[in-house]
Write an enzyme that holds these catalytic residues in place. Structure first.
Site, PDB file in Angstrom:
ATOM      1  CE  LYS A   1      -4.264  -1.588   2.225  1.00 47.09           C
ATOM      2  NZ  LYS A   1      -5.217  -1.304   3.301  1.00 47.09           N
TER       3      LYS A   1
ATOM      4  CB  ALA B   1      -0.493   4.576  15.989  1.00 47.09           C
TER       5      ALA B   1
END
Ligand code: NAP
Length: 275
Positions: free
Chosen positions: A68, A132
């Site tokens: 990604k 996160a």
């Protein structure tokens, strides 16, 4: 080469991806002549694969782990949201060979929450986020866009949460992972974006004792569908939304652009993907 439009999902590993089932179901449902397949691609093969796919009739692709972020360097045009997130999950191959990159994870997250909790108001109070990683990044961009007043972030590796704070500004407040339970008291929305609770991963062990029953709680882990985190939140009286819908909704913009039909995410879609 086939003449029908083709799309697929690029990743490594890829056999676990539910995207081929999802897009094949939509192609069938709307009677569209098209094809969507899983493409096993290593880091070394990424650029040559991207350059070659249009020659094989591909009009676009989804991108999943681990590509990604690295796929961004091969894109000729990147949407603002993908730039902000720093990662792309949806590609469009133009006829002239250019590659457009977008990130629809945050869109999928929001659409799922709005569908699963129609009364949810992102502006009504702080959002507490566990984790996160890449998914948290996409979700923070979408939440900020929706006007969430404050995002309270706890991550095992605090430095990663601090990095998100420095990227996304004062709206993000970081708390220590060992004190993560204390961010729940004021939260209007609570999200697990860690892999904790996923089949094969460790359990989610943070106490939910402070959690308000008025909070809307969602887990982006969808295997299992009802994670122990969601079950515990439901037992406290919270509205809960599972993570499968995020996966289904993130596929909508790509399918619409490639095949010209905006597909629905409904019970039939869920059943098809879970079958
Ligand atoms: P990622 O970038 O690798 O981030 C993983 C996150 O999980 C990090 O915050 C990491 O903390 C945390 N974590 C991992 N093991 C932990 C542990 N033992 N204790 C505490 N925290 C731990 O992955 P991602 O892409 O953000 O994905 C996260 C999860 O969301 C995965 O399970 C993925 O399958 C799922 N997901 C679902 C969708 C959907 O459509 N529903 C979309 C994307 C992702 P550290 O920073 O400390 O390592």
């Amino acid at each position: 080469m086939t003449n029908i439009p083709r799309a697929g999902v690029i990743g490594n590993p890829i056999s676990q991806s539910l995207s081929p089932k999802l897009h094949s179901y939509w192609l069938n449902r709307y009677g569209i002549k098209g094809e969507y397949t899983a493409l096993h691609v290593t880091e070394d093969q990424l650029e040559t694969t991207l350059r070659d796919l249009p020659n094989q009739g591909f009009i676009g692709a989804n991108v999943t782990i681990p590509h990604k972020v690295s796929v961004m360097q091969f894109a000729d045009k990147i949407t603002d949201r993908a730039t902000l997130i720093g990662a792309a999950n949806t590609l469009i191959f133009k006829e002239d060979g250019r590659i457009f990159a977008d990130n629809t994870d945050g869109y999928g997250f929001m659409a799922n929450l709005r569908q699963g909790a129609p009364d949810w108001d992102p502006k009504a109070g702080p959002t507490a986020i566990f984790g996160a990683g890449g998914a948290a990044r996409a979700i923070i961009v979408a939440l900020a866009d929706a006007g969430v007043p404050e995002i309270i972030l706890a991550n095992r590796t605090r430095a990663k949460a601090e990095a998100l704070r420095s990227d996304f500004g004062a709206r993000v407040r970081v708390v220590d992972w060992v004190q993560a339970d204390q961010m729940l008291g004021d939260a209007n929305t609570v999200i697990n974006t860690t892999s904790l609770g996923m089949v094969g991963a460790q359990d989610f062990k943070v106490s939910l004792d402070e959690l308000s029953p008025k909070a809307v709680v969602t887990d982006i882990v969808y295997n299992p569908l009802r994670t122990p985190f969601l079950i515990a939140a439901q037992e406290r009286g919270c509205t809960t939304v599972d993570g499968l819908g995020m996966l289904l909704h993130q596929g909508v913009p790509g399918f619409e652009r490639w095949f010209g039909q905006r597909p629905e995410v409904d019970d039939d879609t869920r059943a098809a993907v879970l079958s």
